[in-house]
Design a protein around this motif. Structure first.
Motif, PDB file in Angstrom:
ATOM      1  N   GLY A 195       2.318   1.673  -3.397  1.00 34.09           N
ATOM      2  CA  GLY A 195       1.270   2.140  -4.307  1.00 34.09           C
ATOM      3  C   GLY A 195       0.998   3.622  -4.184  1.00 34.09           C
ATOM      4  O   GLY A 195       0.670   4.283  -5.169  1.00 34.09           O
ATOM      5  N   LYS A 196       1.137   4.153  -2.986  1.00 31.91           N
ATOM      6  CA  LYS A 196       0.894   5.583  -2.767  1.00 31.91           C
ATOM      7  C   LYS A 196       2.114   6.438  -3.089  1.00 31.91           C
ATOM      8  O   LYS A 196       1.984   7.626  -3.376  1.00 31.91           O
ATOM      9  N   HIS A 197       3.311   5.855  -3.020  1.00 30.04           N
ATOM     10  CA  HIS A 197       4.546   6.614  -3.168  1.00 30.04           C
ATOM     11  C   HIS A 197       5.418   6.125  -4.326  1.00 30.04           C
ATOM     12  O   HIS A 197       6.619   6.395  -4.346  1.00 30.04           O
ATOM     13  N   TYR A 198       4.823   5.426  -5.294  1.00 34.99           N
ATOM     14  CA  TYR A 198       5.589   4.848  -6.399  1.00 34.99           C
ATOM     15  C   TYR A 198       6.381   5.893  -7.174  1.00 34.99           C
ATOM     16  O   TYR A 198       7.421   5.591  -7.744  1.00 34.99           O
ATOM     17  N   HIS A 239       1.366   2.218 -13.900  1.00 34.91           N
ATOM     18  CA  HIS A 239       0.917   3.616 -13.938  1.00 34.91           C
ATOM     19  C   HIS A 239       1.357   4.286 -15.237  1.00 34.91           C
ATOM     20  O   HIS A 239       0.583   5.054 -15.837  1.00 34.91           O
ATOM     21  N   THR A 258       0.834  -1.197   0.000  1.00 29.88           N
ATOM     22  CA  THR A 258       0.000   0.000   0.000  1.00 29.88           C
ATOM     23  C   THR A 258       0.871   1.251   0.000  1.00 29.88           C
ATOM     24  O   THR A 258       0.613   2.204  -0.740  1.00 29.88           O
ATOM     25  N   TYR A 259       1.926   1.235   0.803  1.00 32.09           N
ATOM     26  CA  TYR A 259       2.847   2.375   0.855  1.00 32.09           C
ATOM     27  C   TYR A 259       3.489   2.588  -0.521  1.00 32.09           C
ATOM     28  O   TYR A 259       3.550   3.711  -1.025  1.00 32.09           O
TER      29      TYR A 259
END
Length: 117
Positions: free
Chosen positions: A23-26, A69, A20-21
């Motif tokens: 995914g948020k900070h890719y 992304h 999750t981290y």
């Protein structure tokens, strides 16, 4: 009363927290030590843990998230390939192109052209 969590449930929750981290900070520069600290582990222990749980190294997983992304942006926006690469966390265009080609079997430009954009 809830039953105590098993070791595998705990491992999956720990892994999900890190995913999750990521995914948020890719699009940020993600360092192994930073990800390990989320789970209060040494970088070496975290690297082993991640590989045991996913079957792949952390950097490969991060690149896959970034590429997903990038592919979405290629298909849905008019941003240049260079803009997409840098906004998704890749530091060099050459590495992005090479990684994209390896993952999808075509260059980013070819991907966009095949989609009719």
């Amino acid at each position: 009363m809830k039953a105590p969590k098993t070791t595998s449930q705990q491992a999956l929750e720990r892994l999900q927290t890190v995913k999750t981290y990521i995914g948020k900070h890719y699009n940020d520069e993600l360092r192994l030590a930073e990800l390990a600290s989320i789970q209060s582990m040494s970088p070496e222990a975290f690297s082993r843990f991640f590989r045991q749980q996913t079957g792949q190294c952390v950097s490969r997983y991060i690149n896959e998230v970034r590429l997903q992304h990038c592919r979405q942006l290629l298909l849905e926006t008019d941003m240049t390939v260079k803009e997409i690469a840098f906004c998704c966390g890749f530091n060099t265009l050459a590495f992005f192109n090479r990684t994209f080609l390896r993952q999808y079997g075509c260059t980013p430009t070819e991907c966009r052209e095949r989609a009719g954009r």
